[in-house]
Design a protein around this motif. Structure first.
Motif, PDB file in Angstrom:
ATOM      1  N   ARG A 134      -4.480   0.651  -7.384  1.00 14.30           N
ATOM      2  CA  ARG A 134      -5.846   1.185  -7.331  1.00 14.30           C
ATOM      3  C   ARG A 134      -6.097   1.893  -6.011  1.00 14.30           C
ATOM      4  O   ARG A 134      -5.625   1.465  -4.956  1.00 14.30           O
ATOM      5  N   ASP A 135      -6.831   2.989  -6.104  1.00 15.81           N
ATOM      6  CA  ASP A 135      -7.214   3.764  -4.927  1.00 15.81           C
ATOM      7  C   ASP A 135      -8.545   3.216  -4.423  1.00 15.81           C
ATOM      8  O   ASP A 135      -9.555   3.290  -5.124  1.00 15.81           O
ATOM      9  N   ALA A 192       0.835  -1.198   0.000  1.00 18.83           N
ATOM     10  CA  ALA A 192       0.000   0.000   0.000  1.00 18.83           C
ATOM     11  C   ALA A 192       0.867   1.244   0.000  1.00 18.83           C
ATOM     12  O   ALA A 192       2.005   1.239   0.481  1.00 18.83           O
ATOM     13  N   SER A 193       0.310   2.306  -0.563  1.00 20.00           N
ATOM     14  CA  SER A 193       0.920   3.624  -0.512  1.00 20.00           C
ATOM     15  C   SER A 193      -0.209   4.618  -0.303  1.00 20.00           C
ATOM     16  O   SER A 193      -0.997   4.875  -1.216  1.00 20.00           O
ATOM     17  N   LYS A 194      -0.323   5.107   0.930  1.00 24.86           N
ATOM     18  CA  LYS A 194      -1.443   5.966   1.328  1.00 24.86           C
ATOM     19  C   LYS A 194      -2.749   5.203   1.133  1.00 24.86           C
ATOM     20  O   LYS A 194      -2.925   4.127   1.679  1.00 24.86           O
ATOM     21  N   SER A 195      -3.670   5.715   0.298  1.00 26.93           N
ATOM     22  CA  SER A 195      -4.957   5.028   0.129  1.00 26.93           C
ATOM     23  C   SER A 195      -4.951   4.070  -1.060  1.00 26.93           C
ATOM     24  O   SER A 195      -5.984   3.500  -1.404  1.00 26.93           O
ATOM     25  N   LYS A 196      -3.786   3.895  -1.688  1.00 27.02           N
ATOM     26  CA  LYS A 196      -3.687   2.999  -2.840  1.00 27.02           C
ATOM     27  C   LYS A 196      -3.112   1.653  -2.412  1.00 27.02           C
ATOM     28  O   LYS A 196      -2.212   1.598  -1.576  1.00 27.02           O
ATOM     29  N   ASN A 246     -10.393   4.334  -2.137  1.00 27.05           N
ATOM     30  CA  ASN A 246     -11.354   5.385  -1.799  1.00 27.05           C
ATOM     31  C   ASN A 246     -11.896   6.099  -3.029  1.00 27.05           C
ATOM     32  O   ASN A 246     -12.906   6.786  -2.954  1.00 27.05           O
ATOM     33  N   ASP A 247     -11.223   5.940  -4.166  1.00 25.87           N
ATOM     34  CA  ASP A 247     -11.653   6.590  -5.404  1.00 25.87           C
ATOM     35  C   ASP A 247     -11.483   5.602  -6.558  1.00 25.87           C
ATOM     36  O   ASP A 247     -10.385   5.458  -7.100  1.00 25.87           O
ATOM     37  N   VAL A 287      -9.344   6.163  -9.837  1.00 28.33           N
ATOM     38  CA  VAL A 287      -7.876   6.237  -9.851  1.00 28.33           C
ATOM     39  C   VAL A 287      -7.309   4.818  -9.902  1.00 28.33           C
ATOM     40  O   VAL A 287      -7.207   4.130  -8.886  1.00 28.33           O
TER      41      VAL A 287
END
Length: 600
Positions: A41-42, A25-29, A44-45, A48
């Protein structure tokens, strides 16, 4: 004329029974692999999404650098590719052959300069190198069997821990990385090892269902997590961003949350009870969610504040998409090589499985019926019916392996099989036509039924409700006729073949209108017409999609590399004569939505 890549509907991770699947993971991705594709893939969105298809062998693990600018991905051949995550073209920074076998895991140091990749080699099981030059920055030694995982301390002084099937953990000092000590805490395969974000501790989990914690700087064993533990092999672990908790995923179908200070389980989630629900990977992503991977490829998202069950489950294909059909302007169904049928929402990318007893093998065709249902055929030699996102109890056994399926205007389902054409209505076979050629594709319009054969011909029949009557044979193709599609007004018939050509016939006059639709270099897998019958899209094994014009046969709209590995299905969601929305899907298990503006 223009083409815009509007949306990417990503695949889910592939899994291997009994093996840990690495998520990152990297932040929300979140980052994972499927076949030769790396997906970022994000969660939360959904809009993206990045799909990187630069590997020539199956990708096995991918991690984004702490800086966020690069991603390193390893594959089954022992190659690591470092590529740019910021630009749309994902330009390659470097490609390095690091070991002679499969890469099982890799990790970055805190400066985003050094990478350690580990796996199954011959002369060595791991390699430490600089990300920009590939030059060695130490040696990874001490193991006698395949290494399953690696973790690097992101703060100076750098440290690294590797976990192996030899039941040992090797602690390295760096950089440059060199052997420091052997840690013998586990009694079976060590499946995963992870450093805390602070670098103060690292933990290991293994097939002995045990969890150990160690000092991050010295590698000294601090203790074991006790109480209400897993009853099966623990395949993955991950740290919370605040360093206070770890999450573990196990083959006993549970995900547990542990408090680091007390070393006890605080929350336990039971995902299911069978092999499909075994948990083989996990990762903690911002701000406070855990993703655990089921054996089926489902991503289970847990909120630590909510117990008992996942907050949401992200479904998706894990094997090649082999068939697709539109069910409305906003939804479409896809069939996959593993027998699943999945519904996609074109607007937001949400996916859901078609419930009920479905196919057990590759889905070869989907067709919508006049009464709003969908029929499917597969390599399990079954025809099944779908209504309201559920398989109905009705199903029909087919005489032989189906190649293609279509529904006529009166609701009769025609199935092109290896050595015959079957007509089925209300789940009863009402007619079977034995033919002297091998059928490979089928299409229908009103009472006309066209069969494409491996004799390089299109055979035209008339259906009177009881039998198929031979009308004509259309010549023009130079290979096996692998895809057929009548235009919606019934005036035209497009026939794609194994040589990559699409021949356009006038149905009434039984003649070739053009043979110039010949830009593909591989087998045509799918054809789809716009609502006004003026444009036809073709998807091919050569990975490209072309949109052809009836009025201007020499002009086309090319979508190059629309599906790595080959495009198996194309379908129009909507079109108005000036523009349209086209879905393509194929071997990489991803679906893509294209917004197309036609030639004026």
């Amino acid at each position: 004329m223009s083409v815009k890549a509007a949306k990417l509907y990503p695949c889910n991770p592939t899994t291997t029974r009994g093996a840990s699947t690495k998520l990152s993971a990297s932040k929300s991705k979140i980052v994972y692999t499927n076949g030769k594709t790396v997906i970022i893939r994000d969660l939360n969105d959904p809009a993206v999404v990045t799909a990187y298809a630069g590997h020539t062998q199956n990708a096995t693990v991918a991690r984004i650098s702490p800086s966020g600018y690069y991603c390193a991905s390893g594959d089954a051949s022992g190659t690591v590719r470092v590529w740019d995550t910021v630009g749309e073209d994902n330009s390659l920074k470097g490609e390095y052959k690091v070991i002679s076998g499969r890469i099982n895991d890799l990790d970055w140091d805190g400066e985003s300069k050094r990478i350690i990749a580990v796996g199954d080699g011959r002369e060595k099981f791991g390699h430490a190198f600089m990300m920009d030059t590939g030059s060695s920055t130490g040696e990874i030694i001490g193991h006698s069997k395949v290494i399953n995982a690696v973790a690097i301390r992101t703060q100076r002084p750098f440290r690294a821990a590797t976990a192996s099937d030899d039941t040992q953990i090797i602690f390295h000092q760096g950089a440059p990385y060199k052997f420091d000590k052997t840690i013998k805490t586990h009694t079976k395969f060590v499946q995963d090892v992870k450093y805390a974000p602070s670098g103060d501790y690292f933990v290991s989990v293994g097939s002995d269902a045990k969890i150990f914690i160690y000092d991050g700087k010295t590698g000294d064993t601090l203790g074991e997590f006790e109480g209400s533990g897993h009853k099966g092999s623990i395949m993955a672990c991950s740290w919370s961003p605040d360093n206070k908790s770890i999450a573990t995923s196990s083959l006993d179908c549970t995900v547990k949350l542990w408090d680091v200070e007390s070393r006890k389980a605080t929350t336990s989630w039971l995902v299911g009870s069978d092999i499909n629900h075994q948990q083989v990977g996990n990762v903690w992503f911002a701000p406070d969610n855990i993703v655990s991977l089921s054996m089926t490829g489902d991503l289970n998202v847990f909120d630590p504040r909510v117990g008992e069950k996942p907050a949401r489950i992200i479904n998706g294909p894990t094997k090649a998409i082999t068939a697709a059909v539109s069910t409305s302007l906003e939804t479409f169904l896809t069939g996959t090589a593993e027998g699943r049928i999945i519904q996609f929402s074109a607007a937001n990318g949400e996916t859901s499985y078609v419930d009920g007893e479905g196919h057990t093998n590759l889905v070869t065709g989907l067709s919508s019926t006049p009464d709003g249902k969908v029929v499917s055929v597969g390599f399990d030699d079954k025809l099944r019916e779908i209504e309201h996102r559920k398989f109905t109890p009705a199903s029909s056994s087919l005489a032989s392996q189906p190649k293609s399926v279509v529904t006529a205007a009166d609701g009769t389902v025609f199935v092109a099989e290896v050595n015959a054409i079957e007509a089925i209505r209300s789940n009863q076979k009402i007619f079977e036509l034995s033919v002297g050629y091998v059928p490979s594709s089928v299409s229908a319009h009103r009472s006309l039924v066209a069969i494409g054969g491996e004799d390089q011909k299109v055979h035209l029949y008339e259906w009177d409700g009881k039998t198929l009557k031979d009308l004509a044979t259309l010549d023009g193709n130079k290979g096996n006729v692998t895809a057929l599609a009548f235009s919606l007004d019934g005036v035209y018939l497009a026939a794609g073949d194994s040589s990559g050509k699409v021949i356009l016939f006038n149905v009434d006059e039984r003649k070739v209108l053009t043979s110039r639709w010949s830009f593909h270099s591989g087998k045509i897998n799918s054809l789809s017409w716009t609502a006004d019958s003026q444009h036809c899209a073709s998807g091919s094994l050569d990975t490209h999609v072309y949109v052809w014009s009836v009025q201007k046969p020499l002009r086309n709209i090319a979508i190059k590399n629309a599906g790595p590995g080959g495009v198996n299905s194309v379908l129009w969601l909507e079109s108005d004569g000036k523009a349209g929305k086209l879905v393509s899907a194929g071997a990489d298990a991803c679906a893509r939505l294209w917004e197309i503006t036609f030639h004026a």
